[in-house]
Each structure stands twice: as structure tokens, then as C-alpha cells.
Design an enzyme around this catalytic site. Structure first.
Site, PDB file in Angstrom:
ATOM      1  N   ASP A  22      97.282 -96.357 -39.375  1.00  0.00           N
ATOM      2  CA  ASP A  22      97.062 -94.980 -39.820  1.00  0.00           C
ATOM      3  C   ASP A  22      96.699 -94.994 -41.313  1.00  0.00           C
ATOM      4  OD1 ASP A  22      97.116 -92.173 -39.704  1.00  0.00           O
ATOM      5  OD2 ASP A  22      99.269 -92.077 -40.144  1.00  0.00           O
ATOM      6  N   HIS A  65      99.037 -82.693 -44.273  1.00  0.00           N
ATOM      7  CA  HIS A  65     100.127 -83.619 -43.934  1.00  0.00           C
ATOM      8  C   HIS A  65     101.454 -83.027 -44.392  1.00  0.00           C
ATOM      9  CE1 HIS A  65      96.934 -86.921 -44.154  1.00  0.00           C
ATOM     10  NE2 HIS A  65      97.379 -86.948 -42.928  1.00  0.00           N
ATOM     11  N   GLY A  66     102.505 -83.330 -43.658  1.00  0.00           N
ATOM     12  CA  GLY A  66     103.832 -82.853 -44.066  1.00  0.00           C
ATOM     13  C   GLY A  66     104.052 -81.423 -43.615  1.00  0.00           C
TER      14      GLY A  66
HETATM   15 ZN   LIG Z   1      96.816 -88.396 -41.556  1.00  0.00          ZN
END
Ligand SMILES: [Zn+2]
Length: 288
Positions: free
Chosen positions: A85, A178-179
Site C-alpha cells: 500500500d 485518509h484517517g
Molecule cells: Zn491510501
């Protein structure tokens, strides 16, 4: 079933308007939970390591061995894709060398021409070994492994050029982050997703899948997203279940409640439940 490459699975997913989940692992418990959930649902799954997680665990070879040996010991029969990733150029090359099934080369922070050139190189190296490649256009908001993205929208022309390199799947920024998502998040940009999906037949990838409402994820899948990445949601589920175990005093009051095999069990179960629920959301069909 041993590890497999992603290309056919994701091409079929895009055609069939469903997605396959990509879940990040951090250790043995995570690995068992993700593989166990996929086996339970009898669906293919993508298990991925970020550069940071691989460093934490002791390197890519160890991660690959961990997944392979866990599959063997758990008698996993569903197709599993071992994926890197958000790799930089060096990490992608290393994972191709080590024998992952699929790598993401994330060159979004490079000048576009360099992203394009390096993506081409990685595609060549990976395809020579029958491995799949994911590339990224337009940064995905939030922070991952110290790389801060502002969540810009992927440029359609750039995305077309990256897709033309022969990548097997393509991550495009469409307002995803993200997150955890902030209160004032505007949601996914479906207009841009449509523009991208209209001209690119490559399966698309939705990063930052944790916290996007189910309806938006399913709409994106119906429009061409074939891989959805989930990481934060599993971390939060693990943390909440572990917190509950400790706050309820099980580590102090139960017989050997401090035993890591007991202490980590509720969190591991919470990851497995999260993965199973996301597999349902994504509509991944059972393996025949
Ligand atoms: Zn990602």
C-alpha cells in the site's frame, strides 16, 4: 489456495459492479482477523502492508511469510492478494523482488512526468513477474506514513495517461481522505468520478474507505470503483474493544486476564467483524 495476483479479480469486479476490500495488516492478530473474515464470507481479499507497517513488523519478506504461513495454518481457501500500500519507488521494487502479488507505486507527490515514467518502469518490472500494479493520480487527503495529501481531485487527462501505462488498478483522488473525516467534509465528488470512469476502463480504487457513508461507497462502486481500502476503521475497532476489556477490569480481575492471548482477543474479534461488515457493504460475491 495460495496467493494470487489481483488483475483478473479486479477487472471482473469493475465489470460486475462490486468491489474487493483491501485491508491493512499490522501484526499476527490483524493478519488472522482479515484472513478469517474473508474465509468466513468465502470471498477474495486483499491484505496490504504500508511501508511503515512493514518496517514495524520487520520487513517485506517477513510480512509475506507471515501471510503465507497464516494462510497455511488457517486452511485459507479463498484467493488472497498480498499488496504493498502506498509504496515509493524503492519499496515497490523491493516488494516485486520479494514476491508480493501486487504493488502500489504512489508517485502523486512527484512531478507528473516523473510519476508517469516511474509508473511505467514499475509496471514493466511487475508484469514481467505476473504481478499487479496500482498507481495514484491526484493526492488523497489526510496523512499516511508521513505523506500529507490535501485531497485534490484527480486530473482526468493525467489519469488517462497513467491508465495507459497498463496499470491494473488506479487510485484517483475524488475528495476522499485518509484517517477520520472532518465534520465539514463535503463528501465524494461523483461528478469527477463519472468523468474518470467514462474514459478509463481500468478498475478504480477508493482510498480512505474508513468513515465514508455506506451509500456513498456503494454509489462509487456502482460507478467503477473495484477496490476499497480500509485501515483506520479496523484500528478504531481494535482500540475500542481493547479499551473496553481493560476498562471493565478483565486484565486485573479475570484469571490470567493479562495474558496477551486473552487481552488481544476482543480487539482481534472487532477487526474480524469490521472486515466482514465491509465485505458485505462492497457486495463482494462468494467464490464459486
Ligand atoms: Zn491510501
Amino acid at each position: 489456495m495460495s496467493l494470487v495476483n489481483g488483475n483478473e479479480i479486479f477487472a471482473e469486479a469493475r465489470k460486475g459492479h462490486y468491489a474487493v476490500g483491501a485491508f491493512n495488516t499490522n501484526n499476527l492478530e490483524w493478519t488472522r482477523a482479515i484472513l478469517g473474515a474473508a474465509q468466513e464470507k468465502n470471498t477474495p481479499v486483499l491484505i496490504q502492508t504500508s511501508m511503515g507497517a512493514a518496517k514495524y513488523m520487520g520487513g517485506y519478506e517477513l510480512c509475506l511469510n507471515l501471510v503465507q504461513q497464516t494462510m497455511k495454518s488457517m486452511n485459507i481457501t479463498v484467493p488472497v492478494i498480498m499488496h504493498l500500500d502506498h509504496g515509493n519507488y524503492e519499496a515497490a521494487k523491493e516488494c516485486i523482488e520479494v514476491g508480493y502479488n501486487s504493488v502500489m507505486f504512489d508517485g502523486h507527490d512527484l512531478p507528473f512526468a516523473e510519476n508517469l515514467e516511474k509508473t511505467k518502469e514499475i509496471v514493466k518490472l511487475a508484469h514481467a513477474k505476473g504481478m499487479s500494479v496500482e498507481a495514484e493520480v491526484g493526492s488523497i487527503g489526510g496523512e499516511e506514513d508521513g505523506i500529507i495529501g490535501e485531497g485534490e481531485l484527480a486530473d482526468v487527462e493525467e489519469a488517462k495517461q497513467i491508465a495507459a501505462t497498463g496499470v491494473d488498478y488506479l487510485a484517483c483522488g475524488i475528495g476522499n481522505i485518509h484517517g477520520q473525516y472532518p465534520e465539514n467534509w463535503k463528501g465524494l465528488n461523483f461528478d469527477r468520478l463519472k468523468e474518470l470512469a467514462d474514459v478509463i476502463s481500468t478498475p478504480l480504487v477508493l482510498h480512505g474507505g474508513s468513515g465514508i457513508p455506506k451509500e456513498q461507497i456503494q454509489k462509487a462502486i456502482s460507478m467503477g470503483v473495484a477496490k476499497v481500502n480500509v485501515n483506520t476503521e479496523c484500528q478504531m475497532a481494535f482500540a475500542a474493544a481493547t479499551r473496553k476489556y481493560i476498562e471493565e477490569g478483565h486484565d486485573q480481575n479475570d484469571i490470567k486476564g493479562y495474558d496477551p492471548r486473552k487481552l488481544l482477543a476482543p480487539g482481534t474479534k472487532a477487526i474480524k467483524d469490521t472486515v466482514e461488515s465491509r465485505i458485505e457493504w462492497f457486495g463482494t460475491p462468494a467464490v464459486k
